[in-house]
Design a protein around this motif. Structure first.
Motif, PDB file in Angstrom:
ATOM      1  N   ARG A 214      -0.083   3.573   2.079  1.00  0.00           N
ATOM      2  CA  ARG A 214       1.099   3.968   1.317  1.00  0.00           C
ATOM      3  C   ARG A 214       2.162   2.893   1.482  1.00  0.00           C
ATOM      4  O   ARG A 214       2.614   2.603   2.587  1.00  0.00           O
ATOM      5  CB  ARG A 214       1.628   5.321   1.761  1.00  0.00           C
ATOM      6  CG  ARG A 214       2.727   5.859   0.833  1.00  0.00           C
ATOM      7  CD  ARG A 214       2.954   7.332   1.002  1.00  0.00           C
ATOM      8  NE  ARG A 214       1.827   8.166   0.593  1.00  0.00           N
ATOM      9  CZ  ARG A 214       1.553   8.485  -0.671  1.00  0.00           C
ATOM     10  NH1 ARG A 214       2.309   8.038  -1.662  1.00  0.00           N
ATOM     11  NH2 ARG A 214       0.526   9.276  -0.939  1.00  0.00           N
ATOM     12  N   LEU A 215       2.545   2.268   0.385  1.00  0.00           N
ATOM     13  CA  LEU A 215       3.494   1.166   0.396  1.00  0.00           C
ATOM     14  C   LEU A 215       4.930   1.681   0.500  1.00  0.00           C
ATOM     15  O   LEU A 215       5.192   2.884   0.365  1.00  0.00           O
ATOM     16  CB  LEU A 215       3.321   0.326  -0.871  1.00  0.00           C
ATOM     17  CG  LEU A 215       1.888  -0.186  -1.130  1.00  0.00           C
ATOM     18  CD1 LEU A 215       1.830  -0.954  -2.451  1.00  0.00           C
ATOM     19  CD2 LEU A 215       1.412  -1.047   0.025  1.00  0.00           C
ATOM     20  N   ASP A 216       5.862   0.765   0.728  1.00  0.00           N
ATOM     21  CA  ASP A 216       7.264   1.145   0.891  1.00  0.00           C
ATOM     22  C   ASP A 216       7.823   1.843  -0.343  1.00  0.00           C
ATOM     23  O   ASP A 216       8.728   2.677  -0.236  1.00  0.00           O
ATOM     24  CB  ASP A 216       8.108  -0.096   1.210  1.00  0.00           C
ATOM     25  CG  ASP A 216       7.819  -0.664   2.592  1.00  0.00           C
ATOM     26  OD1 ASP A 216       7.260   0.089   3.425  1.00  0.00           O
ATOM     27  OD2 ASP A 216       8.137  -1.834   2.830  1.00  0.00           O
ATOM     28  N   ASN A 217       7.293   1.521  -1.528  1.00  0.00           N
ATOM     29  CA  ASN A 217       7.780   2.153  -2.753  1.00  0.00           C
ATOM     30  C   ASN A 217       7.101   3.498  -3.032  1.00  0.00           C
ATOM     31  O   ASN A 217       7.333   4.113  -4.078  1.00  0.00           O
ATOM     32  CB  ASN A 217       7.596   1.224  -3.950  1.00  0.00           C
ATOM     33  CG  ASN A 217       6.129   0.896  -4.229  1.00  0.00           C
ATOM     34  OD1 ASN A 217       5.228   1.457  -3.598  1.00  0.00           O
ATOM     35  ND2 ASN A 217       5.893  -0.018  -5.164  1.00  0.00           N
ATOM     36  N   GLY A 218       6.257   3.938  -2.102  1.00  0.00           N
ATOM     37  CA  GLY A 218       5.597   5.226  -2.238  1.00  0.00           C
ATOM     38  C   GLY A 218       4.244   5.174  -2.915  1.00  0.00           C
ATOM     39  O   GLY A 218       3.503   6.157  -2.896  1.00  0.00           O
ATOM     40  N   GLU A 219       3.907   4.049  -3.517  1.00  0.00           N
ATOM     41  CA  GLU A 219       2.620   3.928  -4.187  1.00  0.00           C
ATOM     42  C   GLU A 219       1.501   3.710  -3.170  1.00  0.00           C
ATOM     43  O   GLU A 219       1.738   3.275  -2.040  1.00  0.00           O
ATOM     44  CB  GLU A 219       2.653   2.766  -5.190  1.00  0.00           C
ATOM     45  CG  GLU A 219       3.614   2.983  -6.348  1.00  0.00           C
ATOM     46  CD  GLU A 219       3.600   1.815  -7.321  1.00  0.00           C
ATOM     47  OE1 GLU A 219       2.872   0.825  -7.067  1.00  0.00           O
ATOM     48  OE2 GLU A 219       4.312   1.886  -8.340  1.00  0.00           O
ATOM     49  N   GLU A 221      -1.967   1.750  -2.140  1.00  0.00           N
ATOM     50  CA  GLU A 221      -2.786   0.559  -2.349  1.00  0.00           C
ATOM     51  C   GLU A 221      -4.201   0.855  -1.875  1.00  0.00           C
ATOM     52  O   GLU A 221      -4.409   1.289  -0.743  1.00  0.00           O
ATOM     53  CB  GLU A 221      -2.223  -0.620  -1.550  1.00  0.00           C
ATOM     54  CG  GLU A 221      -3.105  -1.866  -1.589  1.00  0.00           C
ATOM     55  CD  GLU A 221      -2.725  -2.870  -0.527  1.00  0.00           C
ATOM     56  OE1 GLU A 221      -2.341  -3.998  -0.902  1.00  0.00           O
ATOM     57  OE2 GLU A 221      -2.819  -2.542   0.682  1.00  0.00           O
ATOM     58  N   SER A 339      -0.224   6.154   6.543  1.00  0.00           N
ATOM     59  CA  SER A 339       1.191   6.234   6.197  1.00  0.00           C
ATOM     60  C   SER A 339       1.907   6.900   7.358  1.00  0.00           C
ATOM     61  O   SER A 339       1.285   7.589   8.171  1.00  0.00           O
ATOM     62  CB  SER A 339       1.377   7.076   4.922  1.00  0.00           C
ATOM     63  OG  SER A 339       0.893   8.393   5.119  1.00  0.00           O
TER      64      SER A 339
END
Length: 360
Positions: A214-219, A221, A339
């Protein structure tokens, strides 16, 4: 337990989860939910396999102690007795230091010689097999070996090299481990490569879930495809990565811990007692769990009980398995999402609380 799994796992959306509870060799509950792969959508099944990440350290340590019992390894001999001078510090570092994270090796994953070989390094190739020689380029002289506890992936990679050398090579180690771990299986679930493996085969590829960061923008990968892998990314599990060597199902992990800590048919009782006894160096750790670290395993308190096991995280995956030795109950959880907070631990704690309440 079904409700507890849904309650805890729903915090992580469609994350793929397997979980199992085992009591003295019997699977008394199992659950699954979420997606093994998001695109194209594929649900998690009972047969889906997850990389265990650092939960593997417990499995590697168990085999190393089996080799100590057999007289193949000596806990307190310098590892130069097994690998010569090819590894930095081999004349002062012992197998005991590697098992207890007290060898003092700096992190090879951050070393300039090896960091570019791993994501997102500019030399990372998920289809290129790694060798110990490649990793050895980043292994530096240990700092104050034997003096302090510092959790070390490098030390466990070196431990795996020692095991490979004393077994007769990588393939011989894989065979020896497969034969050893068979005794953890039951009539209900035999311990085969379908539930626990260190081999990256085409069969395993067809059953392996994808891992999601889970990336910082919530998406999310998809680590399994983000770097163009044509098969299983070769850093996910398997040799020479004995800091995270294994993949399998939650049941495979649970059966190994149940066999080790409840049924007692992997190691002698005195060896298990030594394994779970925290090292003096670990006792000075500020982390309440790592302060109980013995040899490839640590204790944690939950729902008023002491649980013995290990957790793990790596590139889209989280895991934890632990045994309440007093009651002979093992709970294992594997998740294909990484995450904050640690998904597997959040789910595991909810399952433990439910199992301990008697509402399962």
């Amino acid at each position: 337990m079904d409700e507890a799994l849904e309650r805890a796992a729903s915090q992580f959306g469609d994350a793929g989860v397997q979980a199992v509870a085992i009591h003295n060799g019997q699977v008394v509950w199992s659950g699954k939910r979420g997606k093994a792969i998001h695109d194209p959508s594929k649900p998690v099944t009972d047969q889906a396999m997850f990389p265990y990440s650092s939960l593997s350290k417990l499995m590697v340590a168990t085999f190393a102690l089996h080799q100590v019992e057999n007289g193949v390894l000596d806990l307190d001999k310098p590892i130069s007795a097994y690998v010569g001078d090819e590894v930095a510090g081999s004349r002062v570092v012992t197998v005991r230091m590697l098992l207890t994270h007290t060898a003092g090796y700096p992190d090879l994953y951050g070393d300039p010689a090896t960091a570019p070989l791993f994501p997102p390094g500019d030399q990372y190739d998920p289809d290129r097999p790694y060798t110990f020689a490649m990793l050895n380029a980043g292994i530096r002289q240990p700092v104050n070996p034997g003096r302090r506890f510092e959790y070390s992936n490098t030390g466990y990679i070196i431990l795996g090299h020692v095991l490979a050398k004393t077994s007769g090579g990588d393939q011989a180690l894989e065979r020896a481990y497969r034969n050893f771990v068979r005794r953890a299986g039951t009539a209900q679930v035999p311990m085969t490569d379908d539930v626990l493996t260190m081999e990256r085969t085409q069969r395993a590829f067809g059953r392996l879930v994808h891992g999601y960061n889970r990336l910082d923008n919530g998406e999310l990968e998809d680590f399994s495809t983000a770097y163009g892998a044509k098969g299983i990314p070769t850093d996910l599990y398997g040799l020479p990565f004995t800091d995270g060597a294994f993949a399998g199902t939650a049941t495979g992990a649970g059966l190994l811990l149940d066999s080790l800590f409840a049924r007692g048919n992997l190691l002698r009782p005195d060896t298990v007692r030594m394994m779970v006894t925290p090292s003096p160096q670990a006792g000075r750790s500020q982390d309440p769990d790592l302060g109980t670290y013995g040899m490839g395993t640590y204790q944690t308190r939950e729902a008023g009980r002491t649980w013995q096991g290990h957790g793990g995280t790596y590139s889209g995956f989280s895991s934890i398995a632990a045994t309440d030795v007093g009651r002979g109950i093992t709970i294992a959880v594997v998740v294909n999402e990484l995450s904050p907070p640690h998904p597997a631990t959040v789910i595991w704690k909810e399952l433990v609380r439910t199992a301990s309440s008697g509402r399962s």
